[in-house]
Enzyme design. Structure first.
Site, PDB file in Angstrom:
ATOM      1  N   GLU A 122       0.850  -1.182   0.000  1.00 25.34           N
ATOM      2  CA  GLU A 122       0.000   0.000   0.000  1.00 25.34           C
ATOM      3  C   GLU A 122       0.890   1.237   0.000  1.00 25.34           C
ATOM      4  O   GLU A 122       2.044   1.187   0.409  1.00 25.34           O
ATOM      5  CB  GLU A 122      -0.897   0.015   1.246  1.00 25.34           C
ATOM      6  CG  GLU A 122      -1.903  -1.115   1.275  1.00 25.34           C
ATOM      7  CD  GLU A 122      -2.897  -0.962   2.431  1.00 25.34           C
ATOM      8  OE1 GLU A 122      -2.824   0.061   3.142  1.00 25.34           O
ATOM      9  OE2 GLU A 122      -3.733  -1.857   2.605  1.00 25.34           O
ATOM     10  N   HIS A 179      -4.540   6.985   1.028  1.00 22.80           N
ATOM     11  CA  HIS A 179      -3.708   5.790   0.934  1.00 22.80           C
ATOM     12  C   HIS A 179      -4.394   4.806   0.012  1.00 22.80           C
ATOM     13  O   HIS A 179      -5.580   4.950  -0.318  1.00 22.80           O
ATOM     14  CB  HIS A 179      -3.405   5.192   2.308  1.00 22.80           C
ATOM     15  CG  HIS A 179      -4.559   4.456   2.928  1.00 22.80           C
ATOM     16  ND1 HIS A 179      -5.572   5.109   3.596  1.00 22.80           N
ATOM     17  CD2 HIS A 179      -4.860   3.130   2.992  1.00 22.80           C
ATOM     18  CE1 HIS A 179      -6.444   4.222   4.044  1.00 22.80           C
ATOM     19  NE2 HIS A 179      -6.046   3.010   3.688  1.00 22.80           N
ATOM     20  N   HIS A 216      -5.429   0.862  -1.365  1.00 27.38           N
ATOM     21  CA  HIS A 216      -5.749  -0.500  -0.977  1.00 27.38           C
ATOM     22  C   HIS A 216      -5.304  -1.423  -2.110  1.00 27.38           C
ATOM     23  O   HIS A 216      -5.406  -1.058  -3.285  1.00 27.38           O
ATOM     24  CB  HIS A 216      -7.245  -0.661  -0.726  1.00 27.38           C
ATOM     25  CG  HIS A 216      -7.644  -0.266   0.665  1.00 27.38           C
ATOM     26  ND1 HIS A 216      -8.937  -0.359   1.125  1.00 27.38           N
ATOM     27  CD2 HIS A 216      -6.923   0.224   1.697  1.00 27.38           C
ATOM     28  CE1 HIS A 216      -8.994   0.051   2.381  1.00 27.38           C
ATOM     29  NE2 HIS A 216      -7.783   0.426   2.747  1.00 27.38           N
ATOM     30  N   ASP A 225      -7.961   2.168   9.252  1.00 25.61           N
ATOM     31  CA  ASP A 225      -8.384   3.392   8.564  1.00 25.61           C
ATOM     32  C   ASP A 225      -9.303   4.225   9.458  1.00 25.61           C
ATOM     33  O   ASP A 225      -9.229   5.459   9.455  1.00 25.61           O
ATOM     34  CB  ASP A 225      -9.119   3.054   7.258  1.00 25.61           C
ATOM     35  CG  ASP A 225      -8.206   2.346   6.275  1.00 25.61           C
ATOM     36  OD1 ASP A 225      -6.978   2.438   6.454  1.00 25.61           O
ATOM     37  OD2 ASP A 225      -8.726   1.688   5.349  1.00 25.61           O
TER      38      ASP A 225
END
Lengths: 743, 366
Positions: free
Chosen positions: A616, A680, A682, A694
Site C-alpha cells: 500500500e 492511501h 488499498h 483506517d
C-alpha cells in the site's frame, strides 16, 4: 476553558464555532474563552489571545491581550474586534480613536466580508487576530510605501457622418477649418451644444438602391458626371435634386453652400444582406440659391430679393458646368465596422457582463469595445478614487462618481454605437438591483469577473443563470495577468479552474514568484483601511490589459476552458505566456457541502498505487475550501514521504520533509492551498471499504482538525474506485465513491 | 535566527540550542517520561531530539552540567559513548565535544548513568580530545599524573570560570559562551557537592547587532550564585550576568534564591536581587524547567514561593515566567521553542490543526 461569569449560548453559527474551537482544539489555540453574552442581535465573545511576540516591541503589545468579538447573528458583516484593555496604546493606525461601548475597535480585516468569510474558520479568525497583534507589536502593520488612505471610506475637407444606414435627418453639428481645410461633423439629431457661429451647410441626401460591390467607378467632377453615375445605379438625381430646391428650408436660407450626399447600401452578392453603406459627398461651388436657378427650379429677383419656385420648371443649364468638389467622407464606427477594422473575426455581437470596472475591468472593457466585441453590462458598486486614475480608464473628472456609470459613459463614447449599460450594484449583495443583475447574467454569452474577488468568482461559478464564466485578474504585484475561463458547457466551473490555477502557481516552475508579493492572510487585493494597492505603472496595466483583451475575444471564439498567465518583466518589458493545463473534475455532492477532485489527481493516485504494488502507499492531499459556499477542491496528492512504512496490509504515512513541502505549496499559492487530508491505497481485491486501522486514521484527523473548522478528508484509492470521506463541522461527515472508469 | 528549546520533562533539564549556522549545543539530556504510563505528560525526549536532528547523526556539543539523574537520564542509551563498544553503533547520536564540570571527571563512588558518563568523560579527557572540562582543581592535575599524563598537555581542553568557551565565537557562530562556574574550589574538597559544582554559563547571541543573553544555571544554590555575582562584579564583568532569558536554577527551588522559603514569596539576598531585578532586560523571559507550580507549600521544587518571586520579576520587567510543564497549557505541555532574532527572543506559539497533523506521522492505515 476559562469561563467568566456571563455565559450565554451564542446564536450565530460563527460564534458557536469559535467557542467550540476554543474549548475543543486538540492543541492549545493560544486563546482562552472568557465569556459569551448575547445582546442587541449580537453575540459578544470575550477572550484573551496570546500573540507571538518578540522581546523588542515597537508598540507595547502584551503577552495576553483581552479582546471582545462582536458577531452579527445573521453573519452579515465581519466580526468586530475590540480591545478590552483600558490602557491599549492610543494613536495607532488601524484602531479607532474613540473607545466605544465595547472598547477600542481594532481594524483587523482588510478584505471585504464576502471574500473574507470564504475561509474564515474559527482557527483562522483567532490566528488573524493574533497575527494582527504580532505585527502591531513589531510595527509591521502599516507597511513602508503603503499609500495613505482617505479618512472616509468609499467611482482635404472631411465630412464625418453617422455610423450605419444614412439617417432620415442630417444635422450639421460642428465645423472647423484648419489650414484652409474643413472638417464638418454631422449627426442624426441636432446637437444641443453646437457652438454659435458654426458655418451652416445645406444637405441634400440621396439614397440609391443597393449595389453589389465591384469595379471602381471614376469620380464625378461635375453634376452631369454624378447624374450619369446615379442613373447607372438606378437613381434619379435630377428630379429629386430639383424638388429639394423648392423646399422651405432651401428657399429660406438660400445663401448656404450645400452638400450632395449620395448613399448606397452595399452587398457582397446580389440578393445578399446589406454589409455596409457607402456615402459620397460633393459640394458645388455655388450657393443653394444660385444652384436652384441654374437647374431651372427657382426664380430669383436680385432687386427685390425674391426667391421662389419656378412653375413650370425651366430647362437646366448644362450640368457639366456645375462643378462638384469631392469631400472625404468618414463614417463613424459601429460595432460591425469596429470588428472589421480591428481584425476581430467575430460574425456578430456578443453579450457580455463585466463585474468590476477597476484597473483590469475598465481597460479591458474599453479595449474590447474598440474591437466591436459586442455589448457590455458593467456592474460595480464602487466609486472612482483619485489613486484609481493612474491605472483605470476613468480620469480626474470621474473622481467621486460611480465606476460603473463613468465606465459606461466613457465606453459609449468610443464608438458611434452605444456598447455598454451599467448597473451600480455589488453582485454579491445586489439589493434592489438583483433583478437587473439576474437579467444581465441570463442574457450574457460570457460573464467576466474583473473584481479580483474570489468570492465573486465563486458566486459566478455557482450561478445557474450564467452560461459561461471567466475571470481576469492581476497577481499581487501587477506584473502578471491571469485569465481563467469556463468551457462552453461549464464542465469545468470557474472555482474549479481557480483551484487548479493556485496549484500551478504553487508547483509550476514557470510561475515561480507569481504570488510572492501576496500576503498569506489576505485574498488578492483588499480595499479597506489597510489597502495594499501597490504602485502599478500604467504602461504595465495597459500592456497586460491589451493582451488580455485580445485573449477575451479568442475566448468567445473558442468554447474550451482556459488557464493562462502572462508574465511581464518590468526590467526588459518582455512578456512570457504561461498556459497551464486545466484538468477535468469529479464532483461529489454531500448533503451539506460538496467536493471536487481533479481527474489528474485521481490518475496520480492510481499510478502511485500501481507503482507501489503489492504494498500500500499513500500521502497527504492538497486542496482549498470555501467556508461560505461549502465547497472543497482537492487538487493534488503528495506521494508517501520517504520515512513512510508500506506493506501489503498497511501504510503508515511518514513525515520527513512533508511540512516544508506543504508549507511551500501554501506560501506559493498565497495561502490558498494547504493540507486537506490523507490518502492511501488499498491492494487489488481489497475494495475501498475503510479498515479498522483506517478508522483510526479518521479519528486522528477528526481529533486534530475538526475543532479548527477546516474540512478534512480520508481518501482510499483502490483498483477501480476511490472512496472519499469528508468531515467539516458543524456538518455530518459524509463519504462518496468515485469510479475510476466512469464519470 | 537561532533557536533555543526547552522540553517538558518534569523537574529535569534539557536545553537544545540550534545556531543559525547549523551548529547545535545540547545542555543536559534527561529523558524522564515513563513509556508505560499513558497519563505521563512529559515528552518523549529522545523522539523529540531525533525529530529535530532529522538526518543529522552528531551534535557539536553536549554539555552535562552535572551528573544528577534529572540531567542525564537515558543519555547512555541515546548517545554514542566512545569508552565502551556496547555504547557504540546503531543509531546512537554522536557527541563531537562533551562539556563537563571537573567534578564529572573526579567524582567517586557513583553509580548508574552518572558512572557511565564519568567513564566517558574520563576516557575523552585521558585521550585529550572530544571534551572540554570546566575548572581546574588540583585533583584534576592529580588525576592526570596518576595516569602518567602531563597536566600541561591537557590545558587546552580545560576552561576556567571567567573565560569563554573556545568552541564558539560571535564572529563565526553568532554566539559566545561565558563560563561563570564551577570554580576550582567546588571540586577540591573531600566531598563534591554536585549541584554546586555544576556548569553556570551565559550564552550571548548576536543577530543584526542585537545581543540576546541566556543564562543557564543548572541546579546551583543561592550561595554559589551569590559568589558568582560577587566575583563577576569584582572583575567588572557585570555585563556577563545580564539576561534576556534566564533558565532559573534548580526547577524553581527556593534554595537557589535564599536559605529560607519566605512567606508567600522567597526573598533573595542582595546580590541575587541585583542579578534578577537589575540584570533582567525589558521583556525578559524566565524559564522554569520544572513540574507545574503547586498551589500549596511543598518540600520538593518547584516551590511556589520561589515561583512567586520570579513571576513578580517577570511582571516588573514586562516579561514572562514560563514553566516547561505548563507551556502552553498544563494539560498538554509542548516543547518551549524560543527564536532568537534581531528583536530579541520570541516564544513560538504555533497552533495545531492540520499543521499538527503534518508535523507528525499519520496513524497506521490498512
Amino acid at each position: 476553558m476559562s469561563v467568566g461569569t456571563e455565559q450565554d449560548a451564542p446564536e450565530s453559527v460563527r460564534a458557536q464555532e469559535l467557542v467550540a474551537y476554543l474549548t475543543a482544539a486538540a492543541d492549545y489555540p493560544f486563546a482562552q474563552l472568557v465569556s459569551v453574552k448575547v445582546a442587541n442581535a449580537r453575540d459578544l465573545v470575550d477572550l484573551v489571545v496570546e500573540p507571538e511576540l518578540a522581546q523588542d516591541r515597537v508598540v507595547p503589545i502584551l503577552n495576553s491581550e483581552p479582546i471582545r468579538l462582536s458577531f452579527h447573528h445573521e453573519d452579515l458583516c465581519a466580526p468586530q474586534v475590540f480591545s478590552q484593555r483600558n490602557n491599549f496604546p492610543l494613536e495607532l493606525v488601524h484602531t479607532t480613536v474613540d473607545r466605544g461601548e465595547h472598547g477600542r475597535c481594532l481594524c483587523i480585516w482588510e478584505e471585504n466580508w464576502s471574500d473574507l468569510r470564504r475561509n474564515l474558520t474559527p482557527q483562522a479568525l483567532v490566528e488573524r487576530i493574533r497575527d494582527w497583534f504580532s505585527r502591531m507589536a513589531r510595527g509591521a502593520l502599516h507597511q513602508d510605501g503603503q499609500p495613505l488612505e482617505p479618512l472616509i471610506p468609499a467611482a482635404s475637407d472631411t465630412l464625418v457622418i453617422p455610423a450605419g444606414p444614412p439617417p432620415t435627418e442630417w444635422h450639421l453639428v460642428y465645423a472647423t477649418q484648419h489650414q484652409e481645410r474643413w472638417t464638418v461633423i454631422t449627426e442624426p439629431q441636432p446637437h444641443p451644444n453646437t457652438p454659435p457661429g458654426v458655418p451652416q451647410f445645406a444637405i441634400f441626401p440621396l439614397r440609391l438602391p443597393a449595389q453589389v460591390h465591384g469595379a471602381l467607378h471614376a469620380r464625378p467632377y461635375d453634376l452631369e458626371g454624378l447624374r450619369v453615375l446615379v442613373d447607372s445605379m438606378g437613381g434619379d438625381l435630377v428630379r429629386s435634386f430639383g424638388d429639394w430646391f423648392v423646399g422651405p428650408d432651401q428657399l429660406r436660407a438660400s445663401e448656404r453652400r450645400m452638400f450632395l450626399l449620395v448613399s448606397t447600401p452595399m452587398l457582397k452578392a446580389a440578393g445578399g444582406n446589406i454589409e455596409g453603406w457607402e456615402t459620397w459627398a460633393f459640394m458645388p461651388a455655388e450657393s443653394v440659391r444660385e444652384l436652384g436657378v441654374r437647374i431651372g427650379r427657382t426664380l430669383y429677383d436680385a432687386e427685390s430679393g425674391f426667391l421662389g419656385p419656378r412653375i413650370p420648371p425651366g430647362s437646366p443649364d448644362d450640368l457639366r458646368g456645375i462643378k462638384l468638389f469631392g469631400w472625404r467622407v468618414v463614417q463613424r464606427l459601429d460595432r460591425a465596422r469596429a470588428r472589421l477594422l480591428s481584425g476581430n473575426n467575430a460574425r456578430g455581437d456578443s453579450a457580455l457582463v463585466a463585474i468590476g470596472a477597476g484597473a483590469v475591468g475598465s481597460n479591458i472593457v474599453a479595449n474590447t469595445v474598440r474591437a466591436g466585441i459586442g455589448t457590455w453590462t458593467i456592474i460595480d458598486d464602487d466609486i472612482v478614487l483619485p489613486h484609481n486614475t493612474v491605472r483605470q480608464l476613468q480620469g480626474n473628472v470621474a473622481v467621486g462618481l460611480p465606476k460603473a456609470e463613468t465606465s459606461r459613459r466613457l465606453v459609449n463614447q468610443l464608438l458611434a454605437e452605444g456598447a455598454a449599460t451599467d448597473i451600480r450594484a455589488d453582485v454579491l449583495a445586489p439589493g434592489g438591483q438583483a433583478e437587473a443583475v439576474e437579467r444581465a447574467f441570463a442574457a450574457a454569452d460570457l460573464v467576466v469577473d474583473f473584481s479580483a474577488s474570489p468570492a465573486v468568482l465563486g458566486h459566478l461559478a455557482d450561478h445557474p443563470a450564467v452560461k459561461r464564466g471567466a475571470s481576469m485578474f492581476f497577481n499581487p504585484d501587477g506584473s502578471d495577468l491571469v485569465v481563467l475561463a469556463e468551457d462552453g458547457e461549464r464542465a469545468l466551473r470557474l472555482d474549479e479552474a481557480e483551484a487548479q490555477y493556485f496549484l500551478a502557481a504553487a508547483a509550476d516552475p514557470r510561475l515561480t514568484g507569481h504570488l510572492d508579493a501576496a500576503r498569506l492572510d489576505l485574498v488578492r487585493y483588499a480595499n479597506a483601511c489597510q489597502d495594499l494597492s501597490r504602485p502599478l505603472p500604467p504602461w504595465q496595466v495597459q500592456t497586460l490589459c491589451g493582451i488580455g483583451s485580445g485573449r477575451l475575444i479568442s475566448v468567445l471564439a473558442d468554447s474550451g476552458s482556459l488557464g493562462l498567465a502572462w508574465r511581464l518583466d518590468p526590467e526588459t518589458s518582455a512578456v512570457t505566456t504561461v498556459a497551464f493545463e486545466l484538468s477535468g473534475v469529479r464532483r461529489i455532492v454531500f448533503p451539506r457541502f460538496r467536493l471536487t477532485i481533479s481527474e489528474v489527481l485521481l490518475a496520480k493516485m492510481c499510478k502511485l498505487r500501481r507503482g507501489a504494488a503489492p504494498n500500500e502507499t499513500g500521502g497527504v492531499l492538497i486542496g482549498s475550501f470555501d467556508l461560505r459556499r461549502g465547497v472543497i477542491h482537492v487538487v493534488d496528492a503528495v506521494p508517501a514521504p520517504p520515512d513512510s512504512r508500506q506493506s501489503p496490509t498497511y501504510f503508515i504515512r511518514g513525515k520527513k520533509d512533508l511540512q516544508p513541502l506543504v508549507d511551500g505549496l501554501t506560501v506559493r499559492s498565497a495561502g490558498t492551498l494547504g493540507y486537506i487530508g490523507e490518502w492511501h491505497s488499498h491492494p487489488d481485491g481489497a475494495g475501498v471499504a475503510p479498515s479498522r486501522d483506517d478508522e483510526g486514521v479518521w479519528r486522528h484527523l477528526r481529533e486534530h482538525i475538526d475543532p479548527t473548522g477546516s474540512p478534512y478528508l480520508m481518501v482510499i484509492c483502490a483498483a477501480s474506485e476511490t472512496l472519499i470521506r469528508a468531515g467539516w463541522r458543524p456538518h455530518e461527515a459524509a463519504e462518496g465513491v468515485v469510479d475510476h472508469g466512469r464519470r | 535566527m537561532h533557536i533555543v528549546r526547552f522540553f517538558p520533562i518534569g523537574n529535569a533539564d534539557c536545553c537544545l540550542i540550534e545556531l543559525e549556522n547549523g551548529r547545535r549545543i545540547l545542555f543536559d539530556f534527561a529523558d524522564m517520561r515513563d513509556p508505560d504510563d499513558d497519563t505521563d505528560q512529559r515528552c518523549d525526549l529522545e523522539k523529540e531530539l531525533r525529530d529535530i536532528l532529522s538526518d543529522a547523526k552528531e551534535i557539536d556539543v553536549v554539555a552535562f552540567t552535572h551528573l544528577d539523574t534529572d540531567h542525564c537520564q537515558r543519555a547512555r542509551d541515546v548517545f554514542e559513548l566512545e569508552h565502551a563498544d556496547k555504547y557504540k553503533g546503531g543509531d546512537r547520536i554522536k557527541i563531537k565535544t562533551m562539556w563537563v564540570p571537573a567534578a564529572a571527571v573526579l567524582e567517586k563512588g557513583i553509580k548508574g548513568q552518572a558512572r557511565t558518563l564519568r567513564a566517558e568523560a574520563r576516557h575523552r579527557f585521558i585521550n585529550g580530545k572530544g571534551i572540554r572540562v570546566f575548572s581546574r582543581p588540583d585533583q584534576l592535575d592529580e588525576f592526570l599524573r596518576e595516569r602518567d599524563i602531563d597536566p600541561a598537555k591537557r590545558r587546552n581542553i580545560i576552561t576556567d570560570a571567567g573565560t569563554f568557551c573556545p568552541e564558539f565565537n560571535l564572529a563565526a557562530d553568532g554566539v559566545e559562551f561565558f563560563v561563570h562556574s564551577p570554580f576550582a574550589e567546588h571540586a577540591d574538597g573531600e566531598i563534591i557537592v554536585r549541584n554546586n559544582s555544576a556548569l553556570f554559563m551565559q550564552a550571548a547571541f548576536e543577530v543584526g547587532g542585537r545581543k540576546t543573553r541566556l543564562i543557564l544555571s543548572a541546579d546551583v544554590d543561592h550561595e554559589v550564585i551569590d559568589n558568582i555575582v560577587r566575583v563577576t562584579k569584582y572583575y567588572g564583568n557585570g555585563e556577563r550576568l545580564t539576561w534576556d532569558i534566564n533558565n532559573v536554577p534548580h526547577h524553581s527551588s527556593y534554595r537557589s534564591l535564599a536559605a529560607e522559603k519566605g512567606d508567600g514569596e522567597t526573598e533573595p539576598s542582595k546580590r541575587l536581587k541585583w542579578l534578577y531585578e537589575e540584570q533582567g532586560q525589558s521583556g525578559g523571559l524566565l524559564v522554569s524547567t520544572s513540574d507545574p507550580i503547586p498551589s500549596k507549600d511543598t518540600d520538593q521544587p518547584p516551590h511556589r514561593e520561589a515561583a512567586a518571586y520570579y513571576k513578580r520579576i517577570a511582571n516588573d520587567i514586562g516579561g514572562s515566567y514560563v514553566v516547561t510543564m505548563e507551556h502552553p497549557t498544563q494539560g498538554k505541555p509542548k516543547p518551549l521553542i524560543i527564536e532568537i532574532g534581531g528583536g530579541g527572543h520570541k516564544v513560538r506559539k504555533s497552533v495545531g490543526g492540520s499543521a499538527a497533523v503534518i508535523r507528525n506521522a499519520a496513524p497506521r492505515a490498512g
